[in-house]
Scaffold this active site. Structure first.
Site, PDB file in Angstrom:
ATOM      1  N   CYS A  79       2.436   9.921   0.355  1.00 35.62           N
ATOM      2  CA  CYS A  79       1.398   9.111  -0.290  1.00 35.62           C
ATOM      3  C   CYS A  79       1.347   9.413  -1.789  1.00 35.62           C
ATOM      4  O   CYS A  79       0.989   8.550  -2.591  1.00 35.62           O
ATOM      5  CB  CYS A  79       0.035   9.404   0.327  1.00 35.62           C
ATOM      6  SG  CYS A  79      -0.058   9.109   2.097  1.00 35.62           S
TER       7      CYS A  79
ATOM      8  N   GLU B  67      -7.389   7.097   3.687  1.00 37.17           N
ATOM      9  CA  GLU B  67      -6.348   7.663   2.831  1.00 37.17           C
ATOM     10  C   GLU B  67      -5.177   6.683   2.872  1.00 37.17           C
ATOM     11  O   GLU B  67      -4.342   6.725   3.770  1.00 37.17           O
ATOM     12  CB  GLU B  67      -5.927   9.050   3.333  1.00 37.17           C
ATOM     13  CG  GLU B  67      -7.039  10.076   3.357  1.00 37.17           C
ATOM     14  CD  GLU B  67      -7.561  10.448   1.987  1.00 37.17           C
ATOM     15  OE1 GLU B  67      -6.917  10.073   0.983  1.00 37.17           O
ATOM     16  OE2 GLU B  67      -8.615  11.102   1.908  1.00 37.17           O
TER      17      GLU B  67
END
Length: 517
Positions: free
Chosen positions: A301, A267
């Site tokens: 993110c 990720e």
């Protein structure tokens, strides 16, 4: 510190001035590594420190984890789910103090800290249901009186490496699913937020003890790469490593784990964009753009980095957006009068300043914000005014992810042009379009639309729900965690064939009669 009840919070979470850096669940290992000090970006105060774990400590943890796996994998999945349910309930008891610690150690505002702990609770609830749904499939065999099916088995020891921006939730996204899958977990948290990880293991202790869960099911190793680094990634005893971090970190992890043919969940970075159509709801798009770019001080993110606005409304939208930015109150994250806290440290501030310098150097223009705040309440040097800049998509700095509140504005003429620019970056995490035109929204979600792992319509790029698989494509890594069928990544798949006849027909009708009984 006393103004916000910090000392009381630390006491409630079982944190000391100096804490051990390794745990096997209910037992803490006396670590002797260099102290890792944690300073709050909110006020620069020392919160506490952690004695880092060394390789000997890691080996103790690994030994316990391997032994625990032999036990845990044979516990029926619904019973594993019951332990996870109790973990969720325990987090409910400590939601306020843990949320406060997340806010104080990382810098996100208190409501976001509470929200992060709520995500831990939510994924625990989700995992409880998932523990009864580890489904395989049945297939029809081409051979008579044969049955085929596939099933899923636990992998073993799962390594979870987390980033500072979600210091507890990402652990839960991985761990709750890994636990119901029958895996055990070793957590290596960010060196910027080690106390959050120590606190979580204090919270989990009661659940493990009262259920007589053996040491090693959940484990913690707080250590910089100086103590536990590449050796962890190269360790063949860890079949899966899940990493949340930068693209550079992810590429290194992928190489080292890949060399031993291990599995990864990556990720990594996002360069997320919103397309604001002339057919969209302007007020909704404004709220989404503001929240997407400013929440967590742009350190998600999924934070919004780029904004593509139709040329017919560009000037008006920019004016409204700047007006909205001027209303953003910036200050101590535990003071509920503020909606934006500090950046995590001065390194992040330097990256924020550098991005502005580069966008101007490449021909862009800063149209709002970008200052580093000084004076009373801002002594830590980590508070900034969120920045809006006009830019071009091809600028080198726009192609990169700057983990700070800087938003690049760009014009577009056609939806085709907007999608092409949208996809024209190396990353592919989250994306959004604001439009009521079904031709645009469906195109955005089609094969030729957004190339991201997450694509939204009339909703911001950030704020993903745990029920869906979270992750992205391209330089974002391609991994998935949390909901949907992400559980499969934490298990190994096996195809089984059962012959219930008295004959041994071979596949594809092959004749092999050399054996004479």
């Amino acid at each position: 510190m006393e103004k916000f009840g910090i000392s009381e919070m630390l006491k409630e979470l079982g944190l000391q001035k100096v804490n051990n850096g390794a745990s096997t669940g209910a037992e803490w290992i006396e670590t002797k590594g260099e102290e890792l000090q944690s300073f709050s970006p909110a006020d620069g105060q020392l919160i506490g420190s952690v004695k880092q774990a060394g390789w000997e400590d890691y080996e103790k943890v690994m030994t316990r984890a391997q032994e625990a796996f032999k036990y845990w994998r044979m516990v029926p999945a619904p019973k594993r789910g019951e332990i996870v349910r109790q973990m969720g309930d325990e987090l409910r008891k400590y939601k306020e103090p843990l949320g406060k610690l997340v806010s104080y150690e990382m810098g996100k505002v208190y409501q976001e800290g509470l929200g992060e702990v709520q995500e831990m609770i939510d994924i625990a609830d989700f995992a409880v249901g998932q523990s009864r749904q580890l489904y395989g499939s049945t297939m029809h065999s081409e051979r008579e009186m044969h049955r085929m099916y596939d099933q899923y088995h636990p992998l073993g020891v799962v390594g979870v490496i987390t980033s500072f921006n979600f210091p507890v939730a990402v652990w839960a996204w991985n761990t709750m699913i890994a636990l119901i899958a029958g895996d055990v977990v070793i957590w290596k948290p960010s060196s910027k937020t080690p106390l959050c990880a120590v606190a979580v293991h204090h919270i989990m202790k009661d659940v493990l003890v009262r259920n007589q869960i053996p040491e090693g099911v959940i484990n913690l190793v707080v250590a910089s790469s100086k103590y536990v680094g590449d050796d962890f990634l190269k360790d063949r005893r860890v079949p899966l490593i899940s990493v949340t971090g930068s693209v550079a970190v992810g590429k290194r992890v992928a190489r080292l784990v890949g060399e031993r043919l291990g599995k990864t969940i990556l990720e990594l970075g996002g360069n997320n964009a919103i397309i604001v159509s002339q057919y969209g709801n302007r007020n909704m798009a404004l709220r989404a753009s503001l929240f997407g770019a400013v929440a967590t001080a742009g350190q998600r993110c999924t934070s919004t980095r780029r904004l593509f606005i139709h040329e017919c409304m560009y000037d008006l939208f920019k004016e409204k957006l700047i007006a909205a930015y001027k209303q953003v109150k910036i200050g101590h994250p535990l003071d509920e009068n503020y909606v934006m806290g500090p950046l995590v440290d001065k390194t992040a501030v330097e990256a924020f300043k550098y991005a502005q310098e580069q966008v101007v150097k490449e021909g862009g223009k800063v149209v709002y914000g970008g200052q580093v705040l000084e004076g009373k309440g801002y002594e830590s040097g980590t508070y900034v005014v969120p920045c809006i800049a006009e830019a071009e998509n091809h600028y080198h700095i726009v192609q990169e992810e700057t983990f700070a509140p800087i938003l690049y504005l760009m014009k577009y003429k056609t939806i085709e042009e907007a999608i092409e620019m949208h996809n024209g970056v190396p990353q592919g995490l989250s994306s959004a379009i604001f439009s009521k035109n079904i031709h645009e929204t469906e195109r955005f979600l089609s094969h030729e639309g957004s190339d991201c792992g997450i694509a939204n319509v009339n909703i911001a790029t950030n704020g993903a729900e745990i029920g869906g698989a979270f992750g992205g494509e391209k330089d974002t890594g391609g991994g998935r965690e949390s909901g949907s069928d992400a559980w499969k990544a934490y298990m190994r798949r096996q195809t089984n064939t059962i012959n219930f006849s008295t004959e041994l027909p071979l596949a594809q009708g092959i004749k092999f009669d050399a054996f004479d009984d």
